[in-house]
Write a protein that holds these residues in place. Structure first.
Motif, PDB file in Angstrom:
ATOM      1  N   THR A  85       0.768  -1.263  -0.035  1.00 17.10           N
ATOM      2  CA  THR A  85      -0.118   0.053   0.062  1.00 17.10           C
ATOM      3  C   THR A  85       0.845   1.029   0.137  1.00 17.10           C
ATOM      4  O   THR A  85       2.196   1.130   0.459  1.00 17.10           O
ATOM      5  CB  THR A  85      -0.943   0.137   1.221  1.00 17.10           C
ATOM      6  OG1 THR A  85      -0.107   0.009   2.310  1.00 17.10           O
ATOM      7  CG2 THR A  85      -1.874  -1.250   1.294  1.00 17.10           C
ATOM      8  N   PRO A  86       0.405   2.220  -0.344  1.00 16.37           N
ATOM      9  CA  PRO A  86       1.205   3.558  -0.475  1.00 16.37           C
ATOM     10  C   PRO A  86       1.592   3.970   1.015  1.00 16.37           C
ATOM     11  O   PRO A  86       0.638   3.901   1.801  1.00 16.37           O
ATOM     12  CB  PRO A  86       0.169   4.531  -1.013  1.00 16.37           C
ATOM     13  CG  PRO A  86      -0.573   3.783  -1.912  1.00 16.37           C
ATOM     14  CD  PRO A  86      -0.865   2.670  -1.106  1.00 16.37           C
ATOM     15  N   SER A  87       2.773   4.356   1.190  1.00 16.61           N
ATOM     16  CA  SER A  87       3.044   4.886   2.616  1.00 16.61           C
ATOM     17  C   SER A  87       2.427   6.104   3.035  1.00 16.61           C
ATOM     18  O   SER A  87       2.224   6.904   2.144  1.00 16.61           O
ATOM     19  CB  SER A  87       4.906   4.898   2.815  1.00 16.61           C
ATOM     20  OG  SER A  87       5.038   5.805   1.599  1.00 16.61           O
ATOM     21  N   THR A  88       2.263   6.362   4.041  1.00 15.30           N
ATOM     22  CA  THR A  88       1.592   7.469   4.632  1.00 15.30           C
ATOM     23  C   THR A  88       2.750   8.534   5.031  1.00 15.30           C
ATOM     24  O   THR A  88       3.172   9.263   4.355  1.00 15.30           O
ATOM     25  CB  THR A  88       0.560   7.244   5.695  1.00 15.30           C
ATOM     26  OG1 THR A  88       1.251   6.501   6.895  1.00 15.30           O
ATOM     27  CG2 THR A  88      -0.640   6.417   5.189  1.00 15.30           C
ATOM     28  N   THR A  89       2.991   8.660   6.288  1.00 11.53           N
ATOM     29  CA  THR A  89       3.875   9.290   6.766  1.00 11.53           C
ATOM     30  C   THR A  89       5.075   8.587   7.375  1.00 11.53           C
ATOM     31  O   THR A  89       5.033   7.443   7.707  1.00 11.53           O
ATOM     32  CB  THR A  89       3.453  10.382   7.608  1.00 11.53           C
ATOM     33  OG1 THR A  89       2.572   9.788   8.716  1.00 11.53           O
ATOM     34  CG2 THR A  89       2.515  11.523   6.792  1.00 11.53           C
ATOM     35  N   ASP A  90       6.239   9.504   7.865  1.00 13.83           N
ATOM     36  CA  ASP A  90       7.496   8.621   8.306  1.00 13.83           C
ATOM     37  C   ASP A  90       7.248   8.322   9.733  1.00 13.83           C
ATOM     38  O   ASP A  90       7.769   6.974  10.081  1.00 13.83           O
ATOM     39  CB  ASP A  90       8.586   9.518   8.118  1.00 13.83           C
ATOM     40  CG  ASP A  90       9.163   9.859   6.793  1.00 13.83           C
ATOM     41  OD1 ASP A  90       8.838   8.882   5.799  1.00 13.83           O
ATOM     42  OD2 ASP A  90       9.604  10.703   6.550  1.00 13.83           O
ATOM     43  N   TYR A  99      -1.506  12.560  20.064  1.00 15.08           N
ATOM     44  CA  TYR A  99      -0.967  11.727  19.079  1.00 15.08           C
ATOM     45  C   TYR A  99      -0.208  12.595  17.830  1.00 15.08           C
ATOM     46  O   TYR A  99      -0.651  13.447  17.532  1.00 15.08           O
ATOM     47  CB  TYR A  99      -2.092  10.994  18.143  1.00 15.08           C
ATOM     48  CG  TYR A  99      -1.774  10.300  17.125  1.00 15.08           C
ATOM     49  CD1 TYR A  99      -1.107   9.038  17.155  1.00 15.08           C
ATOM     50  CD2 TYR A  99      -2.123  10.882  15.737  1.00 15.08           C
ATOM     51  CE1 TYR A  99      -0.615   8.484  16.056  1.00 15.08           C
ATOM     52  CE2 TYR A  99      -1.565  10.218  14.693  1.00 15.08           C
ATOM     53  CZ  TYR A  99      -0.989   8.827  14.910  1.00 15.08           C
ATOM     54  OH  TYR A  99      -0.703   8.167  13.829  1.00 15.08           O
ATOM     55  N   LEU A 100       0.990  12.352  17.471  1.00 15.78           N
ATOM     56  CA  LEU A 100       1.860  12.973  16.786  1.00 15.78           C
ATOM     57  C   LEU A 100       1.868  11.981  15.493  1.00 15.78           C
ATOM     58  O   LEU A 100       1.994  10.864  15.610  1.00 15.78           O
ATOM     59  CB  LEU A 100       3.060  13.188  17.112  1.00 15.78           C
ATOM     60  CG  LEU A 100       3.371  14.066  18.528  1.00 15.78           C
ATOM     61  CD1 LEU A 100       4.815  14.325  19.014  1.00 15.78           C
ATOM     62  CD2 LEU A 100       2.627  15.309  18.578  1.00 15.78           C
ATOM     63  N   ASP A 101       1.806  12.817  14.264  1.00 11.88           N
ATOM     64  CA  ASP A 101       1.960  11.986  13.054  1.00 11.88           C
ATOM     65  C   ASP A 101       2.792  12.914  12.022  1.00 11.88           C
ATOM     66  O   ASP A 101       2.139  14.043  11.948  1.00 11.88           O
ATOM     67  CB  ASP A 101       0.937  11.592  12.434  1.00 11.88           C
ATOM     68  CG  ASP A 101       0.837  10.528  11.517  1.00 11.88           C
ATOM     69  OD1 ASP A 101       1.517  10.736  10.567  1.00 11.88           O
ATOM     70  OD2 ASP A 101       0.354   9.410  11.680  1.00 11.88           O
ATOM     71  N   VAL A 124      -3.182  14.246   2.252  1.00 16.15           N
ATOM     72  CA  VAL A 124      -4.605  14.049   2.732  1.00 16.15           C
ATOM     73  C   VAL A 124      -4.358  13.140   4.072  1.00 16.15           C
ATOM     74  O   VAL A 124      -5.512  13.406   4.884  1.00 16.15           O
ATOM     75  CB  VAL A 124      -5.117  12.950   1.739  1.00 16.15           C
ATOM     76  CG1 VAL A 124      -6.417  12.235   2.042  1.00 16.15           C
ATOM     77  CG2 VAL A 124      -5.591  13.770   0.449  1.00 16.15           C
ATOM     78  N   HIS A 125      -3.619  12.216   4.156  1.00 13.72           N
ATOM     79  CA  HIS A 125      -3.473  11.562   5.534  1.00 13.72           C
ATOM     80  C   HIS A 125      -3.159  12.669   6.441  1.00 13.72           C
ATOM     81  O   HIS A 125      -3.891  12.420   7.748  1.00 13.72           O
ATOM     82  CB  HIS A 125      -2.397  10.644   5.446  1.00 13.72           C
ATOM     83  CG  HIS A 125      -1.772   9.896   6.764  1.00 13.72           C
ATOM     84  ND1 HIS A 125      -2.692   8.749   7.337  1.00 13.72           N
ATOM     85  CD2 HIS A 125      -0.994  10.102   7.772  1.00 13.72           C
ATOM     86  CE1 HIS A 125      -2.116   8.300   8.409  1.00 13.72           C
ATOM     87  NE2 HIS A 125      -1.115   9.365   8.426  1.00 13.72           N
ATOM     88  N   LEU A 151       6.114  22.665  10.263  1.00 13.17           N
ATOM     89  CA  LEU A 151       5.241  23.200   9.231  1.00 13.17           C
ATOM     90  C   LEU A 151       3.925  22.433   9.651  1.00 13.17           C
ATOM     91  O   LEU A 151       3.896  21.219   9.231  1.00 13.17           O
ATOM     92  CB  LEU A 151       5.355  23.376   7.951  1.00 13.17           C
ATOM     93  CG  LEU A 151       4.426  23.987   6.988  1.00 13.17           C
ATOM     94  CD1 LEU A 151       4.610  25.517   7.232  1.00 13.17           C
ATOM     95  CD2 LEU A 151       4.873  23.852   5.554  1.00 13.17           C
ATOM     96  N   SER A 152       2.968  22.905  10.290  1.00  5.14           N
ATOM     97  CA  SER A 152       1.584  22.125  10.540  1.00  5.14           C
ATOM     98  C   SER A 152       0.909  21.890   9.383  1.00  5.14           C
ATOM     99  O   SER A 152       1.172  22.337   8.218  1.00  5.14           O
ATOM    100  CB  SER A 152       0.713  23.016  11.492  1.00  5.14           C
ATOM    101  OG  SER A 152       0.080  24.243  10.535  1.00  5.14           O
ATOM    102  N   SER A 153       0.012  20.931   9.445  1.00  6.13           N
ATOM    103  CA  SER A 153      -0.689  20.100   8.308  1.00  6.13           C
ATOM    104  C   SER A 153      -1.597  21.423   7.634  1.00  6.13           C
ATOM    105  O   SER A 153      -1.787  21.391   6.572  1.00  6.13           O
ATOM    106  CB  SER A 153      -1.479  19.088   8.627  1.00  6.13           C
ATOM    107  OG  SER A 153      -2.293  19.439   9.688  1.00  6.13           O
TER     108      SER A 153
END
Length: 213
Positions: A85-90, A99-101, A124-125, A151-153
């Motif tokens: 599947t496509p990777s989301t974030t690191d 929760y941090l992403d 998008v994620h 840099l925030s989403s």
């Protein structure tokens, strides 16, 4: 082929005569050049974990192995594999009940960060994480000038939408200075991004209080 643990750290075999339980001294030296942003973030996460400040890990990459050769009884070589599947974030984890992403990216460009380094499904994620009250952000290193930014989403969405509407395809250094939060590198930890997270949370709380008045 190098083997890495989920945290991104390379597996190092133990030589004969060396105790597996022997404590190793971690190198967080500011003067240790040549490290990638991933190395620096992984060491920072190790520091945070050891000091019980946060639990953040690098996400494993979802790979499906198709073909493996066995040139020896105790050796295996992966010849073919693909992303399931496509990777989301690191990285993701928990800090102070939040929760941090985040995605960590570096550029050698001294004046701007090309948005081609980020994929739309990652944007998008991160927006989905933000909508669920998580903290999602881009951690960018301008490696040639040793400057780091949070840099925030929300801010990333602004520049992403600008590009989609035909605007510039990068975020300038000046825009990072205005819209982002600069992270000053240190000795230990090397990239203290939790300070930027704290600053971001404080600003968000202030905005919420002003909105409620």
């Amino acid at each position: 082929m190098s083997i890495r643990y989920p945290g991104g750290k390379k597996y190092q075999p133990v030589s004969k005569g060396e105790s597996k339980n022997k404590p190793t001294k971690k190198d967080y030296s500011f003067s240790n050049r040549g490290k990638t942003l991933e190395d620096e973030v992984n060491e920072t996460n190790d520091y945070y974990l050891q000091h019980q400040l946060a639990v953040v890990h690098k996400k494993p990459i979802p790979i499906q192995i198709v073909k493996v050769d066995y040139p020896g009884r105790t050796r295996a070589v992966i010849r073919e594999a693909y992303y399931r599947t496509p990777s989301t974030t690191d990285y993701n984890g928990v800090y102070n009940g939040k929760y941090l992403d985040f995605e960590a990216k570096e550029t050698k460009n001294k004046t701007s960060f090309p948005l081609q380094n980020v994929h739309e499904h990652q944007v998008v994620h991160m927006e989905q994480i933000r909508q669920q009250q998580g903290i999602a952000f881009l951690l960018v290193s301008f490696s040639s000038i040793e400057r780091y930014f949070f840099l925030s989403s929300e801010k990333l969405n602004f520049y992403w939408d600008r590009m989609k509407q035909g605007g510039r395809k990068s975020i300038t250094l000046e825009e990072f200075e205005q819209a982002g939060i600069e992270i000053i590198p240190g000795y230990t930890p090397r990239v203290p991004y939790l300070k930027a997270v704290d600053q971001y949370v404080t600003c968000k709380e202030s905005e919420d209080e002003t909105r409620d008045e």
